[in-house]
Design an enzyme around this catalytic site. Structure first.
Site, short mmCIF file in Angstrom:
data_model
loop_
_atom_site.label_atom_id
_atom_site.label_comp_id
_atom_site.label_asym_id
_atom_site.label_seq_id
_atom_site.Cartn_x
_atom_site.Cartn_y
_atom_site.Cartn_z
N ARG A 18 -1.18 -9.17 13.30
CA ARG A 18 -1.67 -8.15 12.38
C ARG A 18 -2.48 -8.77 11.25
NH1 ARG A 18 3.72 -5.07 10.99
NH2 ARG A 18 2.48 -3.52 9.92
N LYS B 92 0.84 -1.22 0.00
CA LYS B 92 0.00 0.00 0.00
C LYS B 92 0.87 1.26 0.00
CE LYS B 92 -2.44 -0.40 3.83
NZ LYS B 92 -1.89 -1.61 4.42
N ARG C 153 -9.61 1.14 8.66
CA ARG C 153 -9.19 -0.22 8.99
C ARG C 153 -10.29 -0.98 9.72
NH1 ARG C 153 -3.25 0.58 9.07
NH2 ARG C 153 -2.21 -1.39 9.40
N ARG D 118 11.33 -3.33 12.57
CA ARG D 118 10.26 -2.65 13.30
C ARG D 118 9.71 -3.63 14.33
NH1 ARG D 118 6.01 -0.03 9.14
NH2 ARG D 118 4.54 -1.04 10.53
N ARG E 296 11.57 -7.76 6.61
CA ARG E 296 11.74 -6.34 6.34
C ARG E 296 12.72 -5.68 7.33
NH1 ARG E 296 6.29 -2.85 5.47
NH2 ARG E 296 6.15 -2.88 7.73
P1 AMP Z 1 0.77 0.38 9.18
O1 AMP Z 1 2.08 1.08 9.06
O2 AMP Z 1 -0.29 0.94 8.28
O3 AMP Z 1 0.90 -1.12 9.05
O4 AMP Z 1 0.25 0.66 10.67
C1 AMP Z 1 1.00 0.29 11.81
C2 AMP Z 1 0.11 0.24 13.04
O5 AMP Z 1 -0.48 1.54 13.26
C3 AMP Z 1 -1.07 -0.71 12.98
O6 AMP Z 1 -0.71 -2.05 13.26
C4 AMP Z 1 -1.98 -0.10 14.04
O7 AMP Z 1 -1.52 -0.39 15.34
C5 AMP Z 1 -1.79 1.40 13.83
N1 AMP Z 1 -2.75 1.95 12.83
C6 AMP Z 1 -2.47 2.50 11.62
N2 AMP Z 1 -3.60 2.90 10.99
C7 AMP Z 1 -4.62 2.61 11.82
C8 AMP Z 1 -6.03 2.76 11.75
N3 AMP Z 1 -6.64 3.28 10.67
N4 AMP Z 1 -6.78 2.33 12.80
C9 AMP Z 1 -6.21 1.81 13.90
N5 AMP Z 1 -4.88 1.60 14.04
C10 AMP Z 1 -4.08 2.01 13.02
#
Ligand code: AMP
Length: 213
Positions: A166, A13, A88, A155, A122
């Site tokens: 996740r 994404k 999400r 990370r 990663r």
């Molecule tokens: P990402 O980098 O998009 O994978 O996001 C990393 C983490 O940020 C996720 O595992 C969630 O803990 C938090 N996060 C990001 N976007 C959202 C969202 N829209 N709603 C809730 N938690 C989020």
């Protein structure tokens, strides 16, 4: 144009969002990046969400909806935006529909096994943000950033147990959104297995068809 990118973490994404933002002159909004920035700066929000993020859970709908609402209503999003990592949950998708009328939601579909392999391999440079992969895109010197020479890190939420969590969170909470956008006629589905340019072409073809329709 107002776009939403849907897909499990690691589906690509972020990469596609950056390319599309350049191609259509859109503001790229990554909620994951915004939340990580809060954690790095140790803001009150950052301290509150640290444990939630590190364990692969979602932060509250209320918090993330208010963050996104502020950004998309600001002048920087006047010419359009692309949301990466939001919505999400179904709750977030419905809240977004009340705030703004998005044009399309693009779902990048990738199998769970591919995601687990991608994320657990990663590596990221904490200094300049460059991403690597232990097998698919290794740095020239082991664990050292090619660009700025800093030691690379994994990370916290890319560790194996957290990645599995996740993936489960995606199926339980995020997948229902795909049906929601399909029902309201806004869903574009693309196969996320190909290379970056192939996926980008597929998205552009689908967006072209819509603008002609
Ligand atoms: P990402 O980098 O998009 O994978 O996001 C990393 C983490 O940020 C996720 O595992 C969630 O803990 C938090 N996060 C990001 N976007 C959202 C969202 N829209 N709603 C809730 N938690 C989020």
């Amino acid at each position: 144009m107002k776009l939403v990118l849907l897909g499990i973490s690691g589906a690509g994404k972020g990469t596609q969002a950056k390319i599309l933002a350049g191609q259509y002159n859109l503001k790229h909004i990554s909620t994951g990046d915004i939340l990580r920035d809060h954690m790095e700066r140790k803001t009150p929000i950052g301290l509150e969400i640290q444990h939630i993020m590190d364990t692969g859970n979602l932060v509250s709908d209320e918090l993330i909806i208010s963050i996104v609402k502020d950004i998309i209503s600001s002048p920087q999003c006047e010419d359009g935006y692309i949301l990466d990592g939001f919505p999400r949950t179904l709750e977030q998708a419905k809240a977004l529909s009340k705030i703004d009328d998005i044009d399309k939601a693009i779902y990048i579909k990738v199998e769970d096994e591919v995601i687990i392999e991608r994320l657990t391999g990663r590596l990221v440079c904490p200094n300049c943000g460059q991403m690597y992969h232990k097998i698919n895109f290794p740095p020239k010197k082991p664990n050292i950033c090619d660009i700025c020479g800093s030691p690379l890190v994994q990370r916290e939420d890319d560790k194996a147990e957290t990645v599995k969590k996740r993936v489960k969170v995606f199926h339980d909470l995020t997948e229902p959104i795909i049906g929601y956008y399909r029902e309201i006629g806004k869903l574009i589905e693309v196969n996320g297995k190909g290379d970056v340019n192939e996926i980008n072409n597929e998205i552009n073809e689908a967006l072209k068809k819509i603008s002609k329709a």
